[in-house]
Motif scaffolding. Structure first.
Motif, PDB file in Angstrom:
ATOM      1  N   VAL A 136       0.824  -1.387  -0.128  1.00 16.83           N
ATOM      2  CA  VAL A 136      -0.047   0.012   0.002  1.00 16.83           C
ATOM      3  C   VAL A 136       0.744   1.204  -0.021  1.00 16.83           C
ATOM      4  CG1 VAL A 136      -1.717   1.292   1.258  1.00 16.83           C
ATOM      5  CG2 VAL A 136      -2.021  -1.270   1.000  1.00 16.83           C
ATOM      6  N   VAL A 137       1.860   1.290   0.740  1.00 17.02           N
ATOM      7  CA  VAL A 137       2.810   2.345   0.788  1.00 17.02           C
ATOM      8  C   VAL A 137       3.613   2.683  -0.517  1.00 17.02           C
ATOM      9  CG1 VAL A 137       4.897   3.344   1.986  1.00 17.02           C
ATOM     10  CG2 VAL A 137       3.175   2.284   3.265  1.00 17.02           C
ATOM     11  N   LEU A 138       3.909   1.596  -1.159  1.00 18.34           N
ATOM     12  CA  LEU A 138       4.579   1.641  -2.666  1.00 18.34           C
ATOM     13  C   LEU A 138       3.673   2.154  -3.403  1.00 18.34           C
ATOM     14  CD1 LEU A 138       6.675  -1.755  -2.790  1.00 18.34           C
ATOM     15  CD2 LEU A 138       7.685   0.624  -2.336  1.00 18.34           C
ATOM     16  N   MET A 139       2.354   1.491  -3.704  1.00 21.37           N
ATOM     17  CA  MET A 139       1.463   2.061  -4.643  1.00 21.37           C
ATOM     18  C   MET A 139       1.054   3.522  -4.250  1.00 21.37           C
ATOM     19  SD  MET A 139      -0.069   1.190  -7.265  1.00 21.37           S
ATOM     20  CE  MET A 139      -0.853   2.414  -8.130  1.00 21.37           C
ATOM     21  N   THR A 140       1.036   3.878  -3.019  1.00 27.15           N
ATOM     22  CA  THR A 140       0.770   5.527  -2.668  1.00 27.15           C
ATOM     23  C   THR A 140       1.910   6.309  -3.043  1.00 27.15           C
ATOM     24  OG1 THR A 140      -0.572   4.612  -0.752  1.00 27.15           O
ATOM     25  CG2 THR A 140       0.122   6.769  -0.498  1.00 27.15           C
ATOM     26  N   PHE A 141       3.007   5.959  -2.858  1.00 28.97           N
ATOM     27  CA  PHE A 141       4.341   6.576  -3.339  1.00 28.97           C
ATOM     28  C   PHE A 141       4.230   6.836  -4.753  1.00 28.97           C
ATOM     29  CE2 PHE A 141       8.516   6.800  -4.738  1.00 28.97           C
ATOM     30  CZ  PHE A 141       9.203   8.265  -3.939  1.00 28.97           C
ATOM     31  N   ILE A 142       3.992   5.746  -5.483  1.00 25.84           N
ATOM     32  CA  ILE A 142       3.668   5.832  -6.936  1.00 25.84           C
ATOM     33  C   ILE A 142       2.642   6.789  -7.421  1.00 25.84           C
ATOM     34  CG2 ILE A 142       3.356   4.539  -9.160  1.00 25.84           C
ATOM     35  CD1 ILE A 142       4.525   2.134  -7.750  1.00 25.84           C
ATOM     36  N   LYS A 143       1.575   6.711  -6.731  1.00 28.98           N
ATOM     37  CA  LYS A 143       0.773   7.804  -7.261  1.00 28.98           C
ATOM     38  C   LYS A 143       1.116   9.082  -6.701  1.00 28.98           C
ATOM     39  CE  LYS A 143      -3.427   4.734  -6.502  1.00 28.98           C
ATOM     40  NZ  LYS A 143      -4.489   4.530  -5.667  1.00 28.98           N
ATOM     41  N   TYR A 144       1.776   9.312  -5.950  1.00 30.63           N
ATOM     42  CA  TYR A 144       2.294  10.811  -5.384  1.00 30.63           C
ATOM     43  C   TYR A 144       3.240  11.204  -6.329  1.00 30.63           C
ATOM     44  CZ  TYR A 144       4.992  14.256  -3.051  1.00 30.63           C
ATOM     45  OH  TYR A 144       5.835  15.467  -2.625  1.00 30.63           O
ATOM     46  N   VAL A 145       3.975  10.343  -6.859  1.00 32.75           N
ATOM     47  CA  VAL A 145       5.189  10.794  -7.960  1.00 32.75           C
ATOM     48  C   VAL A 145       4.430  11.090  -9.333  1.00 32.75           C
ATOM     49  CG1 VAL A 145       7.083   9.901  -9.369  1.00 32.75           C
ATOM     50  CG2 VAL A 145       6.965   9.518  -7.058  1.00 32.75           C
ATOM     51  N   LEU A 146       3.354  10.259  -9.606  1.00 33.67           N
ATOM     52  CA  LEU A 146       2.948  10.575 -10.986  1.00 33.67           C
ATOM     53  C   LEU A 146       1.950  11.781 -10.700  1.00 33.67           C
ATOM     54  CD1 LEU A 146       1.547   6.935 -11.954  1.00 33.67           C
ATOM     55  CD2 LEU A 146       3.438   8.207 -12.705  1.00 33.67           C
ATOM     56  N   HIS A 147       1.352  12.197  -9.708  1.00 29.42           N
ATOM     57  CA  HIS A 147       0.296  13.067  -9.526  1.00 29.42           C
ATOM     58  C   HIS A 147       1.169  14.577  -9.326  1.00 29.42           C
ATOM     59  CE1 HIS A 147      -2.950  10.715  -9.204  1.00 29.42           C
ATOM     60  NE2 HIS A 147      -3.099  10.689  -7.797  1.00 29.42           N
ATOM     61  N   THR A 148       2.536  14.214  -8.823  1.00 30.07           N
ATOM     62  CA  THR A 148       3.175  15.690  -8.683  1.00 30.07           C
ATOM     63  C   THR A 148       3.947  15.755  -9.972  1.00 30.07           C
ATOM     64  OG1 THR A 148       3.994  14.830  -6.378  1.00 30.07           O
ATOM     65  CG2 THR A 148       5.336  16.464  -7.565  1.00 30.07           C
ATOM     66  N   ILE A 149       4.416  14.978 -10.857  1.00 28.28           N
ATOM     67  CA  ILE A 149       4.711  15.238 -12.234  1.00 28.28           C
ATOM     68  C   ILE A 149       3.566  15.900 -12.917  1.00 28.28           C
ATOM     69  CG2 ILE A 149       5.566  14.454 -14.455  1.00 28.28           C
ATOM     70  CD1 ILE A 149       6.892  11.869 -12.618  1.00 28.28           C
ATOM     71  N   ASP A 150       2.518  15.412 -12.937  1.00 31.98           N
ATOM     72  CA  ASP A 150       1.320  15.989 -13.554  1.00 31.98           C
ATOM     73  C   ASP A 150       1.023  17.382 -13.215  1.00 31.98           C
ATOM     74  OD1 ASP A 150      -0.511  16.163 -15.406  1.00 31.98           O
ATOM     75  OD2 ASP A 150      -2.228  15.232 -14.089  1.00 31.98           O
ATOM     76  N   LEU A 151       1.178  17.567 -11.727  1.00 31.97           N
ATOM     77  CA  LEU A 151       1.020  19.141 -11.361  1.00 31.97           C
ATOM     78  C   LEU A 151       1.760  20.023 -11.893  1.00 31.97           C
ATOM     79  CD1 LEU A 151      -0.454  18.261  -7.721  1.00 31.97           C
ATOM     80  CD2 LEU A 151      -1.751  19.187  -9.635  1.00 31.97           C
ATOM     81  N   ARG A 152       3.136  19.563 -11.955  1.00 30.45           N
ATOM     82  CA  ARG A 152       4.045  20.386 -12.396  1.00 30.45           C
ATOM     83  C   ARG A 152       4.568  20.594 -13.964  1.00 30.45           C
ATOM     84  NH1 ARG A 152       7.843  21.986  -8.711  1.00 30.45           N
ATOM     85  NH2 ARG A 152       7.847  20.964  -6.537  1.00 30.45           N
ATOM     86  N   SER A 153       3.658  20.053 -14.667  1.00 27.90           N
ATOM     87  CA  SER A 153       3.744  20.041 -16.096  1.00 27.90           C
ATOM     88  C   SER A 153       2.811  21.130 -16.381  1.00 27.90           C
ATOM     89  CB  SER A 153       3.391  18.721 -16.596  1.00 27.90           C
ATOM     90  OG  SER A 153       1.963  18.358 -16.284  1.00 27.90           O
TER      91      SER A 153
END
Length: 379
Positions: A183-200
């Motif tokens: 669950v922590v790994l999946m949450t971290f992957i979602k966090y990274v993807l959402h952060t990249i999307d917000l910064r683009s």
């Protein structure tokens, strides 16, 4: 105010129990033995421990999350109820190992599960939040780091205990913390993807693809862990009834993730090969604002069978999550192909029977009425 009153009452009862035990025995160790042998004293100590856990949980919640949203509280209460039910079933399986340490370990497990669920919901909120502050990033990263370290430590502790002392209740704890680590790994992957999307500056088209395949891989890992856990439990102890519901939900989630991957690829293939490009005349006559990104459509647009028009990139990202029209919610995979639907159906000519097979409507009148009135009588 209610928490302060509850804490005061619990602290007063605990002080009274400890004072009475020391008054009876006059020494530390005999007082501890007296408390552990007295059921009312142990009940008071359990209540005090529960109050302490609740207070620590509120402090950590304020530190890592601040104010919880209504949806987060609703999900937390619902999941906690099922977790408590599964814990009670686990008590029946490991009733021989029931002890204060056993209760404390399960309470700590439920405590950490709550923070895993809150972290997952809070990271999912990033996709719908208009603005993300630096405090949010610091809280999210620090919480995921702490939870990951705790999960790894408890898995290692359960493994060492099982190797040294044999199969015991540590199998359950080790398995639960392995699931929490995924669950922590999946949450971290979602966090990274959402952060990249917000910064683009522009919407990231491949974000949904990475999310789909990440959920598929994590779902497969969880299914393998559940199957291995059930097999080991049957081998060394008994069938784990408390694992039936979470295992079923995990298998169903994995099946849905695999189905979403297949359907999204089919919908995108149909979009690229079957759906026509929108012409400038169609864009000028209708509403030329894409409902997905809320931007004006000039070029690079597709028209669905329901005649709604969207950006090709927006539609590709949409089909990776759900296969329906964003406007009318029509299932695009169930629609007939545009080429087949555009062909007008030719009316089938009615075939006339040959002349010799045409039935005379008056040929049965003689049998019905015994002959016509002007029919000659037989000689």
């Amino acid at each position: 105010m209610r928490s302060i009153v509850l804490m005061g009452l619990s602290l007063g009862l605990t002080t009274a129990v400890i004072g009475n035990a020391y008054y009876q025995k006059q020494q530390f160790y005999p007082s501890v033995v007296y408390i552990t042998k007295s059921n009312p004293s142990m009940a008071v100590m359990y209540i005090q421990a529960l109050v302490f856990v609740v207070l620590v949980g509120k402090m950590l919640r304020a530190l890592f999350f601040g104010q919880l949203r209504a949806a987060e509280m609703e999900h937390l209460i619902e999941r906690s109820w099922y977790a408590v039910t599964e814990t009670c079933l686990a008590f029946t399986v490991f009733r021989d190992d029931f002890s204060p340490r056993f209760v404390a370990l399960f309470t700590l497990l439920l405590f950490l599960k709550c923070f895993h669920w809150l972290a997952e919901d809070r990271v999912d909120y990033m996709e719908r939040s208009p603005a993300i502050s630096w405090l949010f990033h610091i809280r999210a990263l620090s919480l995921m780091f702490v939870l990951g370290l705790l999960d790894v430590w408890f898995v290692r502790h359960a493994y060492e205990s099982t190797v040294a002392k044999g199969a015991s209740v540590q199998l359950v704890f080790g398995f639960e913390y392995e699931i929490l680590f995924t669950v922590v790994l999946m949450t971290f992957i979602k966090y990274v993807l959402h952060t990249i999307d917000l910064r683009s500056q522009n919407p990231w088209d491949n974000k949904a693809v990475y999310l789909l395949y990440s959920e598929l891989v994590m779902g497969l890992i969880r299914v393998v862990l559940y199957v291995a856990f059930v097999f080991i439990m049957i081998k060394v102890h008994t069938f784990p009834l408390f694992a039936i519901r979470p295992m079923y939900l995990t298998i169903r989630a994995f099946q849905k993730a695999a189905q979403d991957v297949v359907l999204s690829r089919r919908a995108i293939r149909n979009m690229n090969t079957l759906y026509p490009d929108a012409t400038p005349e169609e864009l000028s006559t209708g509403d030329n604002v894409c409902i997905i990104c809320r931007e004006e459509m000039t070029t690079g647009c597709k028209k669905l069978p329901c005649n709604h028009i969207f950006h090709t990139s927006c539609l590709r990202s949409w089909f990776q999550r759900q296969q329906s029209c964003p406007t009318c919610r029509l299932e695009v995979l169930r629609m007939p192909r545009p080429a087949a639907a555009a062909q007008p159906q030719q009316p089938q000519p009615q075939q006339q029977p040959p002349p010799d097979q045409i039935q005379n409507p008056f040929q049965n009148l003689q049998g019905m009425f015994g002959g016509f009135p002007f029919q000659a009588a037989p000689p």
